[in-house]
Design an enzyme around this catalytic site. Structure first.
Site, mmCIF file in Angstrom:
data_model
loop_
_atom_site.group_PDB
_atom_site.id
_atom_site.type_symbol
_atom_site.label_atom_id
_atom_site.label_comp_id
_atom_site.label_asym_id
_atom_site.label_seq_id
_atom_site.Cartn_x
_atom_site.Cartn_y
_atom_site.Cartn_z
ATOM 1 N N HIS A 1 0.796 -1.239 0.000
ATOM 2 C CA HIS A 1 0.000 0.000 0.000
ATOM 3 C C HIS A 1 0.830 1.292 0.000
ATOM 4 C CE1 HIS A 1 0.862 -0.505 4.219
ATOM 5 N NE2 HIS A 1 -0.163 -1.302 4.471
ATOM 6 N N ASP B 1 -6.042 -4.644 0.633
ATOM 7 C CA ASP B 1 -5.848 -4.372 2.064
ATOM 8 C C ASP B 1 -7.205 -4.399 2.766
ATOM 9 O OD1 ASP B 1 -4.718 -3.820 4.514
ATOM 10 O OD2 ASP B 1 -4.325 -1.700 4.098
#
EC number: 3.5.2.3
Length: 429
Positions: free
Chosen positions: A229, A298
């Site tokens: 991320h 995520d």
């Protein structure tokens, strides 16, 4: 396992083909179906909708065991199937953490019974002996949350993982700077209910410092890094310089691609995530996707009660398994992304990065993992009729054009018409 023929499939290069599936494997890809196959196999007419390889999400938090009020292997993988995913890899921050051989085995046993999709597990990093012991269980990678450890501890952990020949997945935020910023900002009581303050506490600089440190450790220990991320353009520049000499892959998330910190004005703490959403001076967008190697959701579910606390106490995390593909297909329709790019980022590259055998492609001899998409389907994203326990999304009411309409995992239809179906899942290594 019964055989299946997928009839009238449109490939991403606009060819119409029929896919012959036998015992969960793609046996052949043909322009015509033989008479014998018509008589003996189950025929499923795809009606010239587009097929892509089943999506692979290498970054999910299914919270099971230990936090099943947030999500379970059942609900999380139902969400995965519903969202077009055929394979997921779970992160180790459950209770207990998946950082010992025993905990790893226990989680895999739970997943084997409950999962609706094929799965892998990332392992945590505890002691050198635990790292070595887990190797026999075939983890996808080892995962370190850099914001939890000192530099000395990180040096030791990188060293341990370097002895395994496994990738090291990293959450990159600098502990010292984040801790200092939060302590300072908490002193102002007005910040308690300003979610945007949280994004400044976990600053872009904290990500940049941590990534720079990870690169230096990778040089020292000659590791394969997977940077999770990544949320700023400045960090991307640093990584691309390092990629010339190091084995590094970069992951983007849908929420960092499609949202910025103005989302906090509309959605407050429900949009809180780590790393946070960035402002326009730093944030990545769909135009930066060609600089990334993979997309991971995520998927980080929490209960509404855990989300609806003040800025500092609210749980950080956004669900993503049932929204990601709709968001990405919309950008394909908007001509800002190609289907070829989407497939690489969500299937082919994730399989390559984590050495997942026989997945990531629609190819003879590969697992018959296929997602069928209707590029013309329209609607608004809604948390209603979703399978995840996390009943919130910062994408609520967002228009989409394009959606998955069927998910096939090793020749079994595991999702169709918003329903999901369970077959035997498998550990992918």
């Amino acid at each position: 396992m019964s055989n299946l023929v997928l009839k009238n499939c449109k490939t991403i290069d606009n060819k119409i083909v029929n896919i012959i599936i036998e015992n969960g494997i793609i046996k052949d890809i043909k322009k015509t179906i033989l008479p014998s196959e018509k008589e003996t196999d189950t025929i499923c007419d795809i009606k010239e909708n587009i097929i892509i390889p089943g999506l692979i999400d290498t970054h999910v938090h299914l919270r099971d065991p230990g936090m099943t009020q947030k999500e379970t292997w059942t609900t999380g993988t139902q969400a995965a199937a519903h969202g077009g995913y055929t394979t997921i890899i779970d992160m180790p921050n459950t209770l207990p953490a998946t950082d010992t051989k025993k905990a790893f085995q226990e989680k895999r046993n739970i997943a084997t019974k409950k999962s609706y999709v094929d799965f892998g597990l990332h392992a945590g990093v505890k002691t050198r002996q635990d790292v070595m012991d887990i190797m026999s269980e075939k983890p996808a990678s080892y995962k370190i949350f850099m914001d939890l450890y000192t530099n000395k501890q990180l040096d030791e952990m990188f060293n341990y993982v370097s002895q395994t020949n496994k990738p090291l997945s990293l959450h990159c935020e600098d502990k010292t700077l984040v801790d200092y910023n939060i302590k300072t900002m908490k002193k102002n009581p007005l910040n308690k209910n300003k979610t945007i303050t949280y994004s400044y506490a976990r600053s872009a600089l904290a990500e940049l410092i941590a990534v720079n440190r990870a690169i230096e450790f990778a040089k020292k220990y000659k590791l394969q890094l997977h940077l999770c991320h990544i949320s700023t353009r400045q960090t991307l520049e640093l990584i691309h310089e390092a990629k010339e000499k190091l084995n590094i892959s970069i992951e983007a998330t849908p929420h960092h691609i499609f949202l910025d910190n103005t989302t906090y004005e509309r959605y407050g703490v429900k949009a809180k995530t780590n790393p946070p959403l960035r402002d326009s001076n730093y944030n990545i967008t769909i135009d930066n996707l060609n600089e990334f190697d993979s997309i991971g959701t995520d998927h980080a579910p929490h209960t509404i009660e855990e989300k609806e606390k003040d800025t500092w106490k609210s749980a950080a995390g956004i669900p993503g398994l049932e929204t990601a593909l709709k968001l990405l297909l919309t950008e394909v329709n908007n001509k800002r992304l190609t289907l070829e790019q989407l497939v690489k980022l969500t299937s082919t590259n994730p399989a390559n990065i984590f050495n997942i055998p026989n997945k990531g492609k629609i190819k003879k001899g590969y697992d018959a993992d296929i997602t069928v998409i209707n590029m013309k389907e329209t609607g608004k994203i809604s948390i209603e009729n979703t399978y995840t326990k996390a009943k919130y999304t910062p994408f609520e009411n967002r228009d989409y054009v394009g959606s998955n309409i069927m998910t096939i995992n090793r020749g079994n239809i595991i999702s169709q018409d918003n329903d999901v179906y369970k077959y035997d899942s498998k550990y992918i290594y």
